[in-house]
Design a protein around this motif. Structure first.
Motif, mmCIF file in Angstrom:
data_model
loop_
_atom_site.group_PDB
_atom_site.id
_atom_site.type_symbol
_atom_site.label_atom_id
_atom_site.label_comp_id
_atom_site.label_asym_id
_atom_site.label_seq_id
_atom_site.Cartn_x
_atom_site.Cartn_y
_atom_site.Cartn_z
ATOM 1 N N ALA A 615 41.129 34.402 26.817
ATOM 2 C CA ALA A 615 40.157 34.959 27.760
ATOM 3 C C ALA A 615 38.740 34.938 27.192
ATOM 4 O O ALA A 615 37.766 34.944 27.939
ATOM 5 N N ARG A 651 48.219 27.419 29.517
ATOM 6 C CA ARG A 651 46.851 27.778 29.930
ATOM 7 C C ARG A 651 45.830 27.332 28.903
ATOM 8 O O ARG A 651 44.746 26.854 29.237
ATOM 9 N N ALA A 655 42.730 24.773 29.446
ATOM 10 C CA ALA A 655 41.354 25.168 29.162
ATOM 11 C C ALA A 655 40.676 24.176 28.236
ATOM 12 O O ALA A 655 39.466 23.929 28.346
ATOM 13 N N TYR A 758 43.005 41.776 35.393
ATOM 14 C CA TYR A 758 42.555 40.447 34.957
ATOM 15 C C TYR A 758 43.047 39.392 35.932
ATOM 16 O O TYR A 758 42.268 38.538 36.394
ATOM 17 N N ARG A 762 40.962 36.866 38.580
ATOM 18 C CA ARG A 762 41.156 35.418 38.704
ATOM 19 C C ARG A 762 41.447 35.029 40.150
ATOM 20 O O ARG A 762 40.973 33.985 40.633
ATOM 21 N N GLU A 765 38.205 35.225 42.112
ATOM 22 C CA GLU A 765 37.394 34.048 41.793
ATOM 23 C C GLU A 765 37.923 32.819 42.540
ATOM 24 O O GLU A 765 37.143 32.039 43.122
ATOM 25 N N PHE A 789 35.534 40.552 34.741
ATOM 26 C CA PHE A 789 35.806 39.859 33.474
ATOM 27 C C PHE A 789 34.916 40.401 32.352
ATOM 28 O O PHE A 789 35.373 40.599 31.220
ATOM 29 N N ALA A 794 36.504 39.501 28.861
ATOM 30 C CA ALA A 794 37.000 38.128 29.020
ATOM 31 C C ALA A 794 35.796 37.195 29.078
ATOM 32 O O ALA A 794 35.368 36.737 30.155
ATOM 33 N N TRP A 796 35.024 34.056 28.281
ATOM 34 C CA TRP A 796 35.091 32.707 28.850
ATOM 35 C C TRP A 796 35.168 32.760 30.368
ATOM 36 O O TRP A 796 34.456 32.026 31.072
ATOM 37 N N ASP A 797 36.007 33.641 30.893
ATOM 38 C CA ASP A 797 36.146 33.755 32.352
ATOM 39 C C ASP A 797 34.834 34.242 32.973
ATOM 40 O O ASP A 797 34.417 33.758 34.029
ATOM 41 N N ARG A 800 32.343 31.445 33.072
ATOM 42 C CA ARG A 800 32.695 30.480 34.124
ATOM 43 C C ARG A 800 32.209 30.992 35.481
ATOM 44 O O ARG A 800 31.630 30.237 36.282
ATOM 45 N N CYS A 801 32.419 32.271 35.754
ATOM 46 C CA CYS A 801 31.963 32.844 37.033
ATOM 47 C C CYS A 801 30.441 32.857 37.122
ATOM 48 O O CYS A 801 29.862 32.591 38.178
#
Length: 878
Positions: A615, A651, A655, A758, A762, A765, A789, A794, A796-797, A800-801
């Motif tokens: 994450a 996962r 990634a 979490y 996701r 998103e 996130f 988290a 990385w998540d 990304r968002c």
């Protein structure tokens, strides 16, 4: 010996006139130092007087010195005769003249001057106040620094014990040698020469091999001037501090007389009188050496007396076992070990009793029946202990005894099998032992049912779930209505566990039907049950029930044991699932340290750390945590945590944009799940698997259909909440974005109700991405997911968002109008700093945080400036 001190002593005696005083307790190496210095001294005349070898008579040391000097000492002898046993100035002056005549370079060494007669000490002290030119006087002293000499000519050195590092033996062995010897050089050298690494733990090896001769001689010498020697030697059989009345009772002596004798022994340096009025041999090896001066028969009798006295006084069981064993009383030893086992059950602390029982079972003189009985207790207690290796060895050895009755051997084999699975993680070996045990327990149905209920647990072995259910049915048919309450509870607990693990709707009814615990054994089994229920509920998605089960397990008290560690492990997984991430990585790392050497107790913590790392975009760290032994398919070990670890590997590969690696991991994991037939554990795997298979939407749909067909009728809320999201991903692949958005939203709502924040973020998103693909405005949903996130950590998540929101004119970062951070790191700078400290390059950081390398370069420069460092190597992971 300290070579620096030796060099300084050489330098001091070279500058005459000189008086050099070397002090240090017995064994610190004073005599060795003297021998080395004298051997290389440049003085024309070298005289050494060892005071330990001389009788306690007036002027005896001075007479010996006169005898050894090369010139006539008639004047000194005449002065001694005229003094009539009293030291006077004439004797001192005569000795000083004699030393001057023996010159021009004289070295006089008086070793252990505190052992010299009083008159000789006074004469030597007088000479030392004005030593003749060309003379060096070197004296050694065992207690403090004698007030000798005068300023400018006197040099004092103190020899102390070696530090653990100076002993030169690494690790636990070095620490144990230091504890035994107190770092006293004589003792260290003797122990290291006598006990080899292959002999095992130094203290135990000394007991088995006997005390080195030089230490026994040392003890004899210390005891020479001590009265009540029998009392002191008897006291040396006691370990640790002891009051005077214990050895007094052992020897049938009045307490006041015993105390006076022990105080005299303390004055002689044989033992130490402590402030609380007790006594102790320091270091411990000195007590062992003093005890070794007794004959074998007297030692045996002394240990028997110690056992009797300590038992009357309610002494520690470990000491009673030790003394009975040393006295050859195997019956008494076994009796006390059984008491320790019973007490351990009541106190939820099996470690001490397991260690004691192993000690007793090493005794070859134990009767076969007693040995088998104690081994049975050991097996039961060891199920709650982390230290299982030696226990496994002992149980293997005992069950191989063909003369044991089948029922006894079967019970021992049952414990062996449970240990092989639960602690050692060898499911195949476990099942083989349990199946053999069932045949041996044909006349003991309750124990046979206990073995069957263990075979019903689907975590262990490569058999399909149908066989596990067959063993569960067999246990229900075999278990009697009455019997040992703890065993009955164990069978009932296993039934409830199996049903919950498989998502059987009857599972919670089985939990509710469990009786209250009336005995310590029932309480322990019930605690084990609620630890298992926590794991099953966490995997299936009953998070409120999981929290209640975890609290119940803690309330029942699993003790500082394997069970407690498993409870902690499941609690960490529950915290991860329900979004309680603050401080979770620290708690998981602490758990890994506490469970070093117990891979299956540590598996949950490794999984939590791996999933947190994914994450946060910490790919290398995630990969390392996923290598933990308890997270791999091995030796018939297949559990929810292993399946979740496989999902995390899938996962992680996705990634890192490694689709082939993801496909290979998915195929291996699905082979196991399909063979086992337990889809209730595979929710995370199917979710990740659908993503991995999306390039082939039909394959993804087949996997989802296979999963859905199995879990629809099962009590698996997490699976039911995940299925709409998987359908949505497949719909999005076919460009049915409106349908996909609705399904993702449905999944998010179901996940929120569990709760799994979490996974909900996701899903939110993903729903937003589907709406954006359909041409709708969904920046608010992207922002909502990103902030969830961020709150979780988290990284990385969240990045990304934030990247997605920026692409569509929004942002998930702080709201406009916020003040600057000044000298403090901003949230983005903290993320960059953490990845820099982990050794990531700017390009790698850019990929994780969805930034350009140039932007990362600017952040990195500000991080170094704000933290006041010049290189990345100076940064510490946060």
């Amino acid at each position: 010996m300290d070579r620096l001190v030796e060099a300084e002593v050489r330098a001091a005696i070279a500058r005459t006139p000189a008086v050099v005083v070397v002090s240090g307790a017995a064994g610190m190496g004073k005599s060795t130092l003297v021998a080395r210095v004298v051997a290389s001294a440049p003085h024309a005349v070298r005289v050494v007087v060892d005071c330990r070898a001389l009788p306690d008579e007036p002027f005896v040391v001075v007479r010996e010195l006169v005898r050894l000097l090369p010139t006539s000492g008639a004047d000194v002898v005449a002065a001694i005769e005229a003094a009539r046993g009293r030291a006077d100035y004439r004797t001192c002056a005569a000795l000083r003249d004699l030393l001057t005549a023996a010159g021009p370079a004289v070295l006089v060494v008086v070793d252990d001057v505190d052992r010299a007669d009083r008159t000789s000490r006074e004469v030597l002290r007088c000479c030392a106040s004005r030593p003749p030119d060309g003379t060096a006087l070197l004296v050694t002293h065992s207690a403090g620094h004698p007030r000798w000499g005068s300023p400018g000519v006197t040099h004092r050195f103190d020899l102390g014990p070696l530090t653990p590092e100076e002993i030169g033996v690494a690790g636990d062995r070095g620490a144990e040698v230091h504890r035994l010897t107190g770092g006293v050089p004589l003792f260290v050298a003797a122990v290291l020469a006598h006990v080899r690494p292959e002999d095992g733990e130094p203290g135990g090896a000394l007991s088995a091999k006997g005390i080195p001769e030089e230490l026994r001689v040392f003890a004899e010498e210390r005891l020479r001037g001590v009265g009540a020697r029998r009392l002191v030697a008897a006291a040396a059989l006691l370990r640790g501090a002891f009051p005077a009345d214990v050895p007094a009772e052992m020897c049938g002596m009045a307490v006041d007389k015993a105390e006076a004798a022990l105080l005299r022994a303390a004055d002689q340096g044989v033992l130490v009188a402590l402030e609380d009025g007790t006594f102790e041999f320091r270091p411990p090896v000195l007590g062992l050496a003093v005890a070794a001066t007794l004959s074998a028969t007297d030692r045996r009798r002394g240990h028997a007396a110690a056992a009797r006295v300590l038992e009357r006084r309610g002494g520690a069981v470990r000491e009673l076992v030790h003394h009975c064993r040393a006295a050859g009383d195997v019956v008494g030893m076994a009796r006390h070990a059984e008491r320790a086992a019973d007490r351990a059950v009541r106190s939820d602390d099996p470690e001490t009793a397991v260690d004691l029982l192993r000690t007793v079972l090493r005794e070859p003189a134990l009767p076969r029946r007693t040995r088998a009985s104690l081994a049975g207790r050991l097996g039961r207690l060891a199920l709650g202990s982390l230290a299982y290796g030696e226990t496994l060895h002992l149980l293997h050895e005992i069950v191989s005894d063909d003369l044991l009755p089948d029922g006894v051997r079967g019970e021992l084999r049952l414990h062996l099998g449970l240990l092989l699975g639960n602690q050692a993680g060898d499911g195949e070996a476990q099942r083989a032992q349990l199946k053999t045990a069932i045949r041996e327990l044909r006349r003991r149905p309750l124990l046979a049912a206990r073995a069957m209920s263990a075979l019903a647990v689907p975590y262990w072995g490569s058999e399909r779930v149908d066989e596990h259910l067959g063993w569960l049915a067999a246990a229900e048919r075999t278990v009697p209505a009455r019997g040992d309450p703890a065993l009955l509870m164990a069978v009932r607990v296993n039934r409830a566990s199996v049903l919950l693990e498989l998502g059987d709707p009857r599972g919670w009814d089985a939990v509710a039907a469990l009786p209250a615990a009336a005995t310590p054994g029932e309480r322990q089994e019930l605690a084990r049950g609620f630890v298992n229920f926590t794991d099953a509920a966490t995997s299936s998605g009953h998070y409120r029930a999981a929290a209640e089960c975890h609290a119940r397990a803690e309330e029942l008290g699993a003790g500082p044991s394997y069970l407690r560690h498993m409870s902690t492990s499941h609690g960490l997984r529950l915290a991860l699932a329900t979004g309680r991430w603050s401080g979770l990585d620290h708690a998981a790392r602490e758990h890994l340290v506490r469970t070093a050497g117990a891979p299956f107790a540590a598996a949950g913590a490794s999984l939590v750390l791996a999933q947190l790392a994914v994450a946060r975009g910490e790919w290398a760290e995630a990969e390392e945590y996923l290598r933990a032994p308890g997270l791999r398919w091995a030796s018939g070990w297949c559990a929810p945590a292993v399946v979740a670890a496989a999902a995390t590997r899938v996962r992680l590969a996705l990634a890192r944009e490694r689709p082939d690696e993801a496909g290979e991991e998915l195929a291996r994991a699905l082979d196991v799940v399909r063979h086992k037939g337990v889809w209730a554990w595979a929710t995370e795997l199917v979710d990740a698997g659908v993503q991995a298979l999306l390039p082939d939407a039909e394959a993804a749909a087949r996997l989802l259909a296979e999963f859905t067909a199995d879990v629809t009728a099962r009590d698996c809320p997490f699976a039911h909440a995940t299925i709409p999201g998987c359908r949505a991903a497949i719909a999005a692949t076919h460009a049915r974005f409106t349908e996909a958005a609705a399904l993702f939203t449905q999944s998010a709502e179901l996940l929120a109700a569990l709760p799994r924040p979490y996974e909900r973020a996701r899903a939110v998103e993903s729903a937003a991405r589907a709406r954006l693909a359909a041409g709708q405005d969904a920046v608010a949903e992207v922002t909502e997911a990103g902030r969830t996130f961020t709150a979780l950590g988290a990284t990385w998540d969240a990045a990304r968002c934030d990247h997605l929101a920026r692409e569509h004119g929004g942002s998930t970062g702080p709201r406009p109008g916020r003040r600057g951070y000044g000298a403090q790191l901003s949230p983005r700078e903290r993320e960059v700093a953490r990845l820099m400290a982990l050794g990531r390059t700017n390009r790698e950081i850019a990929e994780v945080l969805f930034l350009s390398p140039r932007t990362v370069e600017r952040h990195a420069a500000r991080v170094l400036h704000k933290l006041g460092v010049t290189t990345r190597d100076q940064l510490e992971p946060r």
